[in-house]
Scaffold this active site. Structure first.
Site, PDB file in Angstrom:
ATOM      1  N   GLY A  28      -9.725   7.818   8.107  1.00  0.00           N
ATOM      2  CA  GLY A  28     -10.682   8.036   7.019  1.00  0.00           C
ATOM      3  C   GLY A  28     -11.980   7.367   7.431  1.00  0.00           C
ATOM      4  CG  ASN A  68      -1.899   1.084   1.303  1.00  0.00           C
ATOM      5  OD1 ASN A  68      -1.842   2.016   0.502  1.00  0.00           O
ATOM      6  ND2 ASN A  68      -2.803   1.003   2.249  1.00  0.00           N
ATOM      7  NE  ARG A  79      -9.290  11.809   4.170  1.00  0.00           N
ATOM      8  CZ  ARG A  79      -9.362  10.515   3.825  1.00  0.00           C
ATOM      9  NH1 ARG A  79     -10.125  10.154   2.810  1.00  0.00           N
ATOM     10  NH2 ARG A  79      -8.671   9.613   4.478  1.00  0.00           N
ATOM     11  CD  GLU A 130      -8.723  -1.043   4.477  1.00  0.00           C
ATOM     12  OE1 GLU A 130      -7.904  -0.823   5.408  1.00  0.00           O
ATOM     13  OE2 GLU A 130      -9.333  -0.143   3.895  1.00  0.00           O
ATOM     14  NE  ARG A 172      -6.554   1.112   0.319  1.00  0.00           N
ATOM     15  CZ  ARG A 172      -6.975   1.424   1.523  1.00  0.00           C
ATOM     16  NH1 ARG A 172      -6.199   1.198   2.568  1.00  0.00           N
ATOM     17  NH2 ARG A 172      -8.167   1.942   1.705  1.00  0.00           N
ATOM     18  CE  LYS A 214      -1.234  -0.860   7.092  1.00  0.00           C
ATOM     19  NZ  LYS A 214      -2.643  -0.549   7.236  1.00  0.00           N
ATOM     20  CG  ASP A 268      -5.568   9.759  17.901  1.00  0.00           C
ATOM     21  OD1 ASP A 268      -4.724   9.066  17.331  1.00  0.00           O
ATOM     22  OD2 ASP A 268      -6.283   9.346  18.840  1.00  0.00           O
ATOM     23  CG  MET A 269     -12.600   9.090  18.589  1.00  0.00           C
ATOM     24  SD  MET A 269     -13.582  10.625  18.585  1.00  0.00           S
ATOM     25  CE  MET A 269     -14.447  10.493  17.021  1.00  0.00           C
ATOM     26  NE  ARG A 270      -5.914   5.710  20.461  1.00  0.00           N
ATOM     27  CZ  ARG A 270      -5.099   4.833  19.916  1.00  0.00           C
ATOM     28  NH1 ARG A 270      -4.754   3.764  20.594  1.00  0.00           N
ATOM     29  NH2 ARG A 270      -4.599   5.012  18.717  1.00  0.00           N
ATOM     30  CG  HIS A 322     -12.940   3.417   3.339  1.00  0.00           C
ATOM     31  ND1 HIS A 322     -13.578   4.435   4.001  1.00  0.00           N
ATOM     32  CD2 HIS A 322     -11.633   3.554   3.624  1.00  0.00           C
ATOM     33  CE1 HIS A 322     -12.696   5.168   4.649  1.00  0.00           C
ATOM     34  NE2 HIS A 322     -11.497   4.647   4.439  1.00  0.00           N
ATOM     35  CG  LEU A 370     -17.278   4.835  12.010  1.00  0.00           C
ATOM     36  CD1 LEU A 370     -18.073   5.068  13.283  1.00  0.00           C
ATOM     37  CD2 LEU A 370     -17.697   5.810  10.924  1.00  0.00           C
ATOM     38  N   GLY A 371     -12.513   5.263  10.793  1.00  0.00           N
ATOM     39  CA  GLY A 371     -11.102   5.341  11.182  1.00  0.00           C
ATOM     40  C   GLY A 371     -10.635   6.759  10.933  1.00  0.00           C
ATOM     41  CG  ASN A 404     -10.036  -0.138  18.891  1.00  0.00           C
ATOM     42  OD1 ASN A 404      -9.862  -1.211  19.436  1.00  0.00           O
ATOM     43  ND2 ASN A 404      -9.511   0.172  17.708  1.00  0.00           N
TER      44      ASN A 404
HETATM   45  P1  AMP Z   1      -7.617   3.776  11.593  1.00  0.00           P
HETATM   46  O1  AMP Z   1      -7.404   4.870  10.580  1.00  0.00           O
HETATM   47  O2  AMP Z   1      -8.651   2.768  11.159  1.00  0.00           O
HETATM   48  O3  AMP Z   1      -6.338   3.151  12.081  1.00  0.00           O
HETATM   49  O4  AMP Z   1      -8.267   4.482  12.890  1.00  0.00           O
HETATM   50  C1  AMP Z   1      -7.576   5.500  13.589  1.00  0.00           C
HETATM   51  C2  AMP Z   1      -8.552   6.167  14.553  1.00  0.00           C
HETATM   52  O5  AMP Z   1      -9.032   5.202  15.489  1.00  0.00           O
HETATM   53  C3  AMP Z   1      -7.919   7.289  15.357  1.00  0.00           C
HETATM   54  O6  AMP Z   1      -8.793   8.397  15.430  1.00  0.00           O
HETATM   55  C4  AMP Z   1      -7.774   6.653  16.723  1.00  0.00           C
HETATM   56  O7  AMP Z   1      -7.791   7.602  17.756  1.00  0.00           O
HETATM   57  C5  AMP Z   1      -9.012   5.808  16.775  1.00  0.00           C
HETATM   58  N1  AMP Z   1      -8.902   4.813  17.858  1.00  0.00           N
HETATM   59  C6  AMP Z   1      -8.096   3.734  17.940  1.00  0.00           C
HETATM   60  N2  AMP Z   1      -8.250   3.114  19.136  1.00  0.00           N
HETATM   61  C7  AMP Z   1      -9.192   3.829  19.830  1.00  0.00           C
HETATM   62  C8  AMP Z   1      -9.798   3.719  21.118  1.00  0.00           C
HETATM   63  N3  AMP Z   1      -9.464   2.747  21.957  1.00  0.00           N
HETATM   64  N4  AMP Z   1     -10.719   4.652  21.482  1.00  0.00           N
HETATM   65  C9  AMP Z   1     -11.054   5.648  20.644  1.00  0.00           C
HETATM   66  N5  AMP Z   1     -10.525   5.807  19.418  1.00  0.00           N
HETATM   67  C10 AMP Z   1      -9.603   4.916  19.010  1.00  0.00           C
END
Ligand code: AMP
Length: 393
Positions: free
Chosen positions: A206, A9, A235, A373, A87, A16, A277-279, A175, A203-204, A326
């Protein structure tokens, strides 16, 4: 002899990789070459998590690939590489399946670069690099758009003059490798649901959603580009096109500046002013971080309703991607206002990250299914050399 297929990728400054055996779902090894250039880094590890020593020239993709292969060959001296799967973000209007690469295909895919200028050129450069590194080894292109080619016309077009549709201005959807994997997993673990109307929320960093009936894509939130639909890490997701006219006309912004704004400075980062970053946002506790999460949740709820309307109802909602797999908080918040759709989360199951997180009373099943993927690409590479059946697209 260790026979294997490689998945690649290639991004603008990253590569990757995963090395898969000829059967099974677990890679022998995987890794990432990042910040390719003067500051390049490379990390490879086995499936068991042991580091594989790898160094080399990380100033170019070709150098990084050579370093990856040297690392793998040191770990498996009898390595026999059978095929390489790639990819590729854009396959155009007609390609609904992976394709073995030849010169004509590369030319054709290069013509699609204006539709995906940030990704397609790098994906194709990755293929050329691998062709040069492994002459005679089949290279297989796997497209993010392919899974969505089953969109009915009303979900494939915009209400623009038809000539634009004819030249390729369409709702492609992206996706697709993730949705292909989820469709296959669902057919395996919940065949009765796979036959029905399913909304998959990837939901990542992207983020998008796909409405599928009988395992085929009917609608998706991403359209002509991977910008549309849900807000993402950086985005914007859907914006009124009038905003873009305003930015050009009134603020004199150039296409490059608008591209930078929409792809890199918007979404969760733009709203929170803090992080993509959601975390981090969940932990931050600032009003802006809370509002960024509120907006993300609200748009997810709206788009689930939209996908269900496109399918005439919904039997299951599947979460995947880093946030979907997660974040207990985001899953709960999204589902909280969807009781009218027969959705009810079981808090204990959600907290445990169980596969089924809906309550037994709910009429709509909610599941968490980790996506993969790379495995979809590996299966396509295996299929191209007659090793195994490809998952149905
Ligand atoms: P991805 O692009 O699929 O790797 O997803 C990345 C996103 O997943 C980032 O916003 C991370 O903060 C979020 N993420 C991963 N682990 C957690 C978690 N335990 N709680 C909340 N968000 C998470």
């Amino acid at each position: 002899m260790t026979q294997a297929v490689l998945t690649l990728n290639a991004g603008s400054s990253s590569l990757k990789v995963s090395l898969f055996p000829t059967t099974g779902d677990v890679p022998l090894a995987s890794g990432l070459a990042d910040r390719i250039g003067p500051e390049g880094t490379l990390r490879l590890k086995t499936a068991a998590g042991e580091a594989i020593a790898a160094t080399g020239d990380l100033t170019s993709h070709a150098g990084a690939l050579a370093a990856v292969i040297a690392g793998f060959r040191a770990a498996w001296p009898d390595l026999d590489l059978l095929a390489v799967g790639h990819r590729v973000v854009h396959g155009g209007a007609d390609r609904a399946r992976p394709v073995t690469v030849d010169a004509a295909l590369l030319d054709d895919l290069a013509r699609l670069a204006p539709f995906a200028p940030l990704h397609q050129p790098h994906n194709l450069a990755g293929i050329r690099t691998a062709m040069a590194a492994f002459p005679g080894v089949p290279q297989v292109a796997c497209f993010d758009t392919a899974f969505h080619r089953s969109h009915p016309w009303v979900n494939d077009t915009f209400a623009l003059p038809r000539a634009l549709y004819d030249e390729g201005v369409r709702r492609y959807g992206f996706h697709g490798l993730s949705y292909d994997y989820i469709a296959g997993e669902l057919a395996r673990i919940a065949p009765h649901l796979a036959e029905g109307r399913v909304v998959v929320a990837h939901l990542g960093n992207g983020a998008s959603m796909c409405g599928m009936t009988g395992g085929r894509s009917i609608a998706s939130t991403m359209g002509f580009s991977a910008l549309d639909g849900l807000p993402m890490g950086t985005r914007s997701g859907q914006v009124d096109p009038g905003v873009l006219l305003y930015l050009m006309d009134q603020k004199g912004m150039t296409p490059a500046e608008i591209s930078d704004l929409l792809y890199k400075r918007s979404g969760l980062l733009g709203l929170s002013g803090l992080s993509n970053d959601m975390r981090e946002l969940e932990a931050a506790g600032t009003p802006e971080a809370a509002e960024a999460i509120d907006y993300f949740v609200f748009r997810c709820q709206r788009e689930i309703g939209s996908m269900a309307a496109a399918m005439g109802g919904m039997d299951a909602l599947i979460f995947c991607g880093g946030i979907g797999e997660n974040s207990r908080l985001v899953r709960t918040r999204i589902c909280d206002r969807l009781g009218w759709m027969g959705i009810e989360i079981d808090p204990g199951r959600n907290a445990a990250n169980a596969q089924v997180i809906s309550s037994d009373m709910a009429s709509t099943t909610v599941m968490v299914v980790p996506t993969n993927e790379e495995l979809v690409i590996a299966r396509a590479a295996r299929a191209a050399v007659g090793l195994a059946e490809r998952e149905a697209a």
